[in-house]
Motif scaffolding. Structure first.
Motif: not given
Length: 305
Positions: A209-217, A222-228, A237-239
């Motif tokens: 998830a963190l790698a995806y956030i770094d690449d796509n911020a 959205t958070i749904d995309d990060v979870a997917a 993902l929240q937990y």
């Protein structure tokens, strides 16, 4: 779309573009005036209109989820399920709802595409069995009704005719409208949230998830995309983030976007502070300034040349 008309024959086809089941009945053409405003928000439509006439209106959506509020001194709203109240929002996914008023009314509504909304809610809950249905017509409480009204006012003020929103901002606004609506009314989404959440594989999932956030911020994710991208439900993902990092995925995405804005400010590429803020998904300049100051102990300013 925004227009004013006194022609009943023009109004109903426009209305049916957004709510195909809607009909106007018993309209007094001599008193008729229609002021319409609608804005697209992804697969969702936000609409507001003032209708000056003696009117009997009826709606029974099929592939949509309609949330509506009718404000008029003499408004009467009802369905076969229950009597509703003017000035209080109601929701329907197929139940027929009728409304009447004698002089005029202001109507506020949000129309969700049912398939799109159901897909989003399945991602949030991690339950592919969720079928989106309204299990009641009224909000849970007066406070929920008030929150929905405040949310609508915010959307109505943000979606200005002719002004294009950044796709990132638009996607977040659409998600916000859906989540707040689903938690304000009795729906199958509320039932799904009460089920146990997915909790397995947290460390690897968090790293993905963190790698995806770094690449796509910088993109409208959205958070749904990060979870997917992390192969998890949004709840899972929240937990996982809480357990591993003691922050939420939303906080992680916000930090990544602040970092991106910080880099752009330091790069002195000619863009203004407001432009850079919007580029990274911050539509409210004062909130961006407060978040930036909290993160970097300084206001968001361009370096002097």
């Amino acid at each position: 779309m925004q227009f004013t008309s006194r022609d009943v024959a023009q109004v109903e086809p426009t209305w049916k573009q957004f709510v195909p089941s809607a009909t106007l009945e018993d309209v007094d053409p001599h008193r008729f005036r229609f002021d319409w405003r609608s804005m697209e928000l992804g697969a969702t439509t936000v609409l507001r209109y003032d209708l000056a006439a003696q009117v009997h209106a009826r709606t029974q959506p099929d592939d949509q989820l309609l949330v509506c509020r009718v404000d008029a001194p003499d408004a009467q709203v009802w369905s076969h399920r229950q009597t509703l109240h003017g000035g209080v929002p109601w929701i329907t996914d197929g139940a027929q709802v009728d409304a009447t008023w004698e002089r005029g009314a202001r109507v506020r509504a949000i129309v969700f595409d049912r398939t799109h909304a159901e897909t989003a809610l399945r991602q949030v809950t991690g339950d592919d069995r969720v079928q989106l249905k309204a299990t009641g017509l009224s909000p849970h409480s007066p406070a929920d009704a008030e929150r929905w009204g405040s949310m609508f006012s915010y959307l109505d003020g943000t979606l200005v005719e002719g002004e294009a929103l950044d796709p990132l901002v638009m996607k977040e606004l659409e998600r916000h409208a859906l989540m707040l609506t689903m938690t304000s009314f009795s729906t199958t989404f509320s039932d799904a949230l009460r089920r146990p959440s997915q909790r397995s594989g947290a460390p690897a999932s968090v790293r993905r998830a963190l790698a995806y956030i770094d690449d796509n911020a910088h993109l409208p994710i959205t958070i749904d995309d990060v979870a997917a991208a992390a192969y998890m439900s949004t709840r899972g993902l929240q937990y996982a983030f809480r357990r591993a990092l003691d922050i939420t995925p939303t906080e992680a995405l916000r930090r990544a976007r602040l970092d991106g804005a910080h880099r752009d400010l330091l790069a002195r590429n000619g863009a203004s502070v407001a432009t850079i803020a919007r580029r990274w998904g911050f539509s409210n300049s004062s909130r961006f300034a407060a978040a930036y100051r909290e993160a970097y102990s300084m206001p968001p300013t361009l370096p002097r040349t």
